[in-house]
Design a protein around this motif. Structure first.
Motif, PDB file in Angstrom:
ATOM      1  N   MET A  16       0.837  -1.182   0.000  1.00 58.79           N
ATOM      2  CA  MET A  16       0.000   0.000   0.000  1.00 58.79           C
ATOM      3  C   MET A  16       0.887   1.252   0.000  1.00 58.79           C
ATOM      4  SD  MET A  16      -3.069   0.776   2.610  1.00 58.79           S
ATOM      5  CE  MET A  16      -3.842   2.338   2.623  1.00 58.79           C
ATOM      6  N   VAL A  17       0.513   2.239  -0.756  1.00 61.03           N
ATOM      7  CA  VAL A  17       1.275   3.479  -0.870  1.00 61.03           C
ATOM      8  C   VAL A  17       1.019   4.316   0.383  1.00 61.03           C
ATOM      9  CG1 VAL A  17       1.607   5.548  -2.258  1.00 61.03           C
ATOM     10  CG2 VAL A  17       1.033   3.395  -3.372  1.00 61.03           C
ATOM     11  N   SER A  18       2.095   4.890   0.913  1.00 63.46           N
ATOM     12  CA  SER A  18       1.944   5.674   2.140  1.00 63.46           C
ATOM     13  C   SER A  18       1.184   6.971   1.858  1.00 63.46           C
ATOM     14  CB  SER A  18       3.312   5.973   2.748  1.00 63.46           C
ATOM     15  OG  SER A  18       3.897   7.077   2.120  1.00 63.46           O
ATOM     16  N   PRO A  19       0.455   7.471   2.875  1.00 58.77           N
ATOM     17  CA  PRO A  19      -0.291   8.724   2.713  1.00 58.77           C
ATOM     18  C   PRO A  19       0.604   9.910   2.343  1.00 58.77           C
ATOM     19  CG  PRO A  19      -1.018   7.597   4.678  1.00 58.77           C
ATOM     20  CD  PRO A  19       0.174   6.843   4.152  1.00 58.77           C
ATOM     21  N   GLN A  20       1.841   9.915   2.830  1.00 57.41           N
ATOM     22  CA  GLN A  20       2.738  11.025   2.521  1.00 57.41           C
ATOM     23  C   GLN A  20       3.076  11.055   1.034  1.00 57.41           C
ATOM     24  OE1 GLN A  20       3.350   8.846   5.018  1.00 57.41           O
ATOM     25  NE2 GLN A  20       3.495  10.032   6.891  1.00 57.41           N
ATOM     26  N   VAL A  21       3.253   9.875   0.436  1.00 54.54           N
ATOM     27  CA  VAL A  21       3.579   9.806  -0.990  1.00 54.54           C
ATOM     28  C   VAL A  21       2.376  10.266  -1.823  1.00 54.54           C
ATOM     29  CG1 VAL A  21       4.186   8.248  -2.885  1.00 54.54           C
ATOM     30  CG2 VAL A  21       5.324   8.022  -0.677  1.00 54.54           C
ATOM     31  N   THR A  22       1.178   9.812  -1.449  1.00 54.56           N
ATOM     32  CA  THR A  22      -0.010  10.248  -2.198  1.00 54.56           C
ATOM     33  C   THR A  22      -0.255  11.744  -2.020  1.00 54.56           C
ATOM     34  OG1 THR A  22      -1.486   9.586  -0.399  1.00 54.56           O
ATOM     35  CG2 THR A  22      -1.151   7.994  -2.164  1.00 54.56           C
ATOM     36  N   ASN A  23       0.022  12.279  -0.817  1.00 56.54           N
ATOM     37  CA  ASN A  23      -0.100  13.725  -0.603  1.00 56.54           C
ATOM     38  C   ASN A  23       0.864  14.485  -1.510  1.00 56.54           C
ATOM     39  OD1 ASN A  23      -2.045  13.369   1.327  1.00 56.54           O
ATOM     40  ND2 ASN A  23      -0.744  13.878   3.056  1.00 56.54           N
ATOM     41  N   LEU A  24       2.089  13.991  -1.613  1.00 53.10           N
ATOM     42  CA  LEU A  24       3.089  14.632  -2.470  1.00 53.10           C
ATOM     43  C   LEU A  24       2.636  14.605  -3.929  1.00 53.10           C
ATOM     44  CD1 LEU A  24       5.832  16.008  -2.532  1.00 53.10           C
ATOM     45  CD2 LEU A  24       6.882  13.761  -2.788  1.00 53.10           C
ATOM     46  N   SER A  68      -7.731  22.566  -0.132  1.00 48.28           N
ATOM     47  CA  SER A  68      -9.114  22.103  -0.142  1.00 48.28           C
ATOM     48  C   SER A  68      -9.166  20.584  -0.208  1.00 48.28           C
ATOM     49  CB  SER A  68      -9.862  22.681  -1.347  1.00 48.28           C
ATOM     50  OG  SER A  68      -9.910  24.075  -1.265  1.00 48.28           O
ATOM     51  N   ILE A  69      -8.071  19.957  -0.633  1.00 46.90           N
ATOM     52  CA  ILE A  69      -8.045  18.506  -0.852  1.00 46.90           C
ATOM     53  C   ILE A  69      -7.238  17.773   0.217  1.00 46.90           C
ATOM     54  CG2 ILE A  69      -7.328  16.692  -2.465  1.00 46.90           C
ATOM     55  CD1 ILE A  69      -7.813  18.797  -4.693  1.00 46.90           C
ATOM     56  N   ILE A  70      -5.999  18.208   0.454  1.00 49.13           N
ATOM     57  CA  ILE A  70      -5.082  17.480   1.351  1.00 49.13           C
ATOM     58  C   ILE A  70      -5.643  17.317   2.768  1.00 49.13           C
ATOM     59  CG2 ILE A  70      -2.778  17.509   2.410  1.00 49.13           C
ATOM     60  CD1 ILE A  70      -2.627  16.756  -0.501  1.00 49.13           C
TER      61      ILE A  70
END
Length: 189
Positions: free
Chosen positions: A1-9, A124-126
């Motif tokens: 699973m991809v980490s939330p930090q990577v998807t945020n970036l 508005s998204i993160i």
């Protein structure tokens, strides 16, 4: 699973490119982006208030003992904590709300004082994505059982490069050792 930090970036990089195409000089577009930002924060606040109601309704008075790590570089001993699940959840929720309000304050300064408009779109998204990925939301909103990664006390999220402060320990030996050594306890030489 991809980490939330990577998807945020990834979201930040994509939204930075999208925001370059948005005509912020058009007052209607700017008003729409402001409304999106306000709506996002109202949704997050609504989620947190709903979770607060669920916590108060459950009134889980199960005792929770854990060792809170000392702040990095402070030289202090890890601190033993004895609380209830209800109080732990309330404390975690207060921290989430405080973090959200600080973000809104910083965004307010950036937008109103420094006249930055591009971050409105990203912010508005993160925060909404982060709120929906939170442990309390998973437990109280989505009804997932508090086992594994959702077991209290929650593990501190790792930084982007795997760096973070010390882990919260809840095993019996760590708790007893911290209780014995914490201020006023007898230290064995």
């Amino acid at each position: 699973m991809v980490s939330p930090q990577v998807t945020n970036l990834a979201i930040i990089l994509v939204m930075m490119q999208v925001s370059k195409q948005v005509p912020f000089d058009n007052p209607d577009v700017l008003l729409g982006v402001r409304a999106l930002y306000i709506l996002s924060n109202l949704i997050i606040l609504g989620i947190y208030l709903y979770i607060q109601g669920k916590i108060n309704k459950k009134r889980d008075m199960t005792t929770l003992k854990y060792v809170e790590p000392a702040p990095v570089g402070s030289g202090e001993e890890p601190r033993p904590v004895t609380t209830t699940v209800m109080e732990y959840d309330k404390q975690q929720l207060r921290q989430l709300i405080k973090t959200q309000m600080m973000g809104v304050g910083m965004m307010g300064v950036m937008h109103l004082y420094f006249k930055y408009t591009n971050p409105l779109l990203i912010q508005s998204i993160i925060p909404l994505k982060s709120a929906l990925e939170g442990n309390l939301v998973k437990i109280h909103l989505f009804g997932k059982p508090a086992v594994g990664d959702l077991q209290r006390p929650f593990k501190a999220p790792q930084g982007l490069f795997g760096m973070g402060q010390g882990a919260v320990k809840s095993d019996k030996a760590s708790v007893e050792n911290a209780e014995k050594n914490w201020r006023g306890g007898v230290k064995e030489e």
